[in-house]
Design an enzyme around this catalytic site. Sequence first.
Site, PDB file in Angstrom:
ATOM      1  N   ALA A   1     -29.123 -23.460 -34.606  1.00 42.45           N
ATOM      2  CA  ALA A   1     -27.714 -23.345 -35.891  1.00 42.45           C
ATOM      3  C   ALA A   1     -29.198 -23.994 -37.683  1.00 42.45           C
ATOM      4  O   ALA A   1     -29.054 -23.350 -37.918  1.00 42.45           O
ATOM      5  CB  ALA A   1     -27.499 -23.248 -36.165  1.00 42.45           C
TER       6      ALA A   1
ATOM      7  N   GLY B   1     -21.647 -26.870 -35.573  1.00 44.90           N
ATOM      8  CA  GLY B   1     -23.003 -25.420 -36.358  1.00 44.90           C
ATOM      9  C   GLY B   1     -22.261 -25.391 -37.152  1.00 44.90           C
ATOM     10  O   GLY B   1     -22.921 -25.365 -38.193  1.00 44.90           O
ATOM     11  N   THR B   2     -21.448 -25.941 -38.144  1.00 50.37           N
ATOM     12  CA  THR B   2     -21.081 -25.460 -39.504  1.00 50.37           C
ATOM     13  C   THR B   2     -21.346 -26.504 -40.785  1.00 50.37           C
ATOM     14  O   THR B   2     -21.993 -26.233 -41.153  1.00 50.37           O
ATOM     15  CB  THR B   2     -19.529 -25.942 -40.270  1.00 50.37           C
ATOM     16  OG1 THR B   2     -18.758 -26.868 -39.351  1.00 50.37           O
ATOM     17  CG2 THR B   2     -18.911 -24.740 -39.849  1.00 50.37           C
TER      18      THR B   2
ATOM     19  N   ASP C   1     -27.591 -31.450 -34.942  1.00 53.52           N
ATOM     20  CA  ASP C   1     -27.150 -32.584 -34.484  1.00 53.52           C
ATOM     21  C   ASP C   1     -27.993 -33.768 -33.528  1.00 53.52           C
ATOM     22  O   ASP C   1     -27.482 -34.281 -33.431  1.00 53.52           O
ATOM     23  CB  ASP C   1     -27.107 -31.913 -32.771  1.00 53.52           C
ATOM     24  CG  ASP C   1     -25.487 -30.994 -32.769  1.00 53.52           C
ATOM     25  OD1 ASP C   1     -24.730 -30.865 -33.980  1.00 53.52           O
ATOM     26  OD2 ASP C   1     -25.423 -30.061 -31.600  1.00 53.52           O
TER      27      ASP C   1
ATOM     28  N   CYS D   1     -20.947 -21.338 -29.359  1.00 54.78           N
ATOM     29  CA  CYS D   1     -20.165 -21.419 -29.468  1.00 54.78           C
ATOM     30  C   CYS D   1     -18.558 -20.305 -29.000  1.00 54.78           C
ATOM     31  O   CYS D   1     -17.914 -20.146 -28.546  1.00 54.78           O
ATOM     32  CB  CYS D   1     -19.512 -21.491 -31.101  1.00 54.78           C
ATOM     33  SG  CYS D   1     -19.269 -23.291 -31.783  1.00 54.78           S
TER      34      CYS D   1
ATOM     35  N   THR E   1     -35.858 -37.628 -43.191  1.00 50.34           N
ATOM     36  CA  THR E   1     -36.184 -38.995 -42.630  1.00 50.34           C
ATOM     37  C   THR E   1     -36.843 -40.064 -43.639  1.00 50.34           C
ATOM     38  O   THR E   1     -37.060 -39.965 -44.901  1.00 50.34           O
ATOM     39  CB  THR E   1     -36.907 -38.935 -41.541  1.00 50.34           C
ATOM     40  OG1 THR E   1     -38.238 -38.476 -41.750  1.00 50.34           O
ATOM     41  CG2 THR E   1     -36.485 -37.365 -40.663  1.00 50.34           C
TER      42      THR E   1
ATOM     43  N   TYR F   1       3.245 -17.418 -51.364  1.00 52.80           N
ATOM     44  CA  TYR F   1       4.419 -17.433 -50.308  1.00 52.80           C
ATOM     45  C   TYR F   1       4.971 -15.960 -50.404  1.00 52.80           C
ATOM     46  O   TYR F   1       4.786 -15.099 -51.281  1.00 52.80           O
ATOM     47  CB  TYR F   1       6.073 -17.933 -50.794  1.00 52.80           C
ATOM     48  CG  TYR F   1       7.373 -17.436 -50.917  1.00 52.80           C
ATOM     49  CD1 TYR F   1       7.459 -17.676 -48.642  1.00 52.80           C
ATOM     50  CD2 TYR F   1       8.464 -17.022 -50.819  1.00 52.80           C
ATOM     51  CE1 TYR F   1       8.542 -17.283 -48.488  1.00 52.80           C
ATOM     52  CE2 TYR F   1       9.250 -16.268 -50.270  1.00 52.80           C
ATOM     53  CZ  TYR F   1       9.448 -16.321 -49.084  1.00 52.80           C
ATOM     54  OH  TYR F   1      10.932 -15.891 -49.136  1.00 52.80           O
TER      55      TYR F   1
ATOM     56  N   GLU G   1     -10.208 -35.417 -17.547  1.00 53.31           N
ATOM     57  CA  GLU G   1     -10.807 -36.892 -18.552  1.00 53.31           C
ATOM     58  C   GLU G   1     -10.612 -37.381 -18.205  1.00 53.31           C
ATOM     59  O   GLU G   1      -9.657 -37.356 -17.257  1.00 53.31           O
ATOM     60  CB  GLU G   1     -10.562 -35.761 -20.184  1.00 53.31           C
ATOM     61  CG  GLU G   1     -10.138 -36.579 -21.144  1.00 53.31           C
ATOM     62  CD  GLU G   1     -12.078 -36.599 -21.968  1.00 53.31           C
ATOM     63  OE1 GLU G   1     -12.441 -37.913 -21.814  1.00 53.31           O
ATOM     64  OE2 GLU G   1     -12.269 -36.152 -21.756  1.00 53.31           O
TER      65      GLU G   1
END
Length: 444
Positions: free
Chosen positions: A10, A297-298, A279, A42, A269, A421, A175
């Site tokens: 991405a 990803g966003t 990432d 994803c 950098t 509403y 987990e």
Amino acid sequence: MKVVIVGGGAGGISTASNLRKLDEEVEIVVLTRDNQVSYSPCAIPYVLSDRIHSFDDIVMRTVDDYKAKNIDVMLETEVTGVDSAKKQITYSKNGVVQTMNYDKLVLATGGSPFVPPMKGVDLDGVFKIRTLDDGKQVKEWAENCKSALVTGAGLIGIEIAYAFKKMGLKVTLCEMLPQIVPRSLDPDMAKILTDYLIEEGIDVVLGQPITELKGEDGKVKKAVFEDGTEADADMVILATGVRAELNLAKMAGCDCGRWAILVNDRMATTVPDVYAVGDCVESYSAILRSNTVSQLGTTAVRQAKTLAQTLAGKRSRFNPVLNSMVSKVGKLEFGAVGLTRSFAQQNSIKAVVGKVEALTRARYYPNAKPMNVKVICDADGTIIGCQIIAEERVAERIDTMTLAITQELTCFELSNMEFAYAPPVSMVTDPLVIAVEEVSKKFN
């Protein structure tokens, strides 16, 4: 100017696409180890569960599509070296080692799946899911299985576990921490999701690390937990997170932080003409005012847009992150933004919390669904986190709270804001308002 981008995920491919929109003359080359480009990792769990028909459906662009935009995408190409002094990379394609010069280098190397130190991870039937090929191999293997175990109950782990259940397998989700989705949900909200997974027939094992995978004839068959209990597993998915790939950054001489590459708000950098996105970089937390990771990803796409503006000589900056997320498992949507109460306390922030159960529509309107909302504020009443679980309309409310936290609104200010509403889509007093009103009661 020649811009060389390492990585076709991405961050990398979005940098290329956005830069081309801004500059028709710049030469752009993208090198990726993958044999596909521009697909959505994803979406892999939803292909496994057959909500999406085919892996082909989640490939959005081809090499030819980018060629038509004058972007050179080189598939199955491994970059093995960076010489920032010479402005040169070394890469291997089809067994041939070559070099390429650049004017600007973009590192979008992403992350590598973390493999827990346990016996048996090299058995057949033990998989990591990071690429499209990984997803295809998992689907093919699962079609001949009766049981599956997923270790790691983050977003991908939960989505894959549910997909396997839809495929008709006996599924165990484990987990090592005492709750699922520990980065985004507090234990009380995580329990709502855990109870739903159990109702759907998934065995959930919490607080129990796997110590060993046992096999027969070289194929995995069982997982052994720390307390000695075992679970059947004709296949195992390691959904234990990813670690930033830093080898090339270190070769280039880039400074790295605790987790990943250090960049400024223009994605540069510490090495001249070397940039990084996705990432593999550290981001800046809007709440903690310190570095963090945002492997979403966003985030990668927003960083890519900032970098494209930077490379095109335009003014842009990447804003601090809040790590807003949303997911859907079965009929249940869940989302979060900002800090959990647990994480706030770990960072010495006094957390004031309001939690309510409201409805997604007017109570008299057919099919109104329960909506659990938890709002976290600091000692001054400034909103610093929100978690929502419901069967519908979670994403838009998480987006609303993302904006509220970005603007540093207090619970008192949000409780007086105007919300739309209509009976089919909301209550006359929105669940977010009910939640912040609950928090407000705890202040003078």
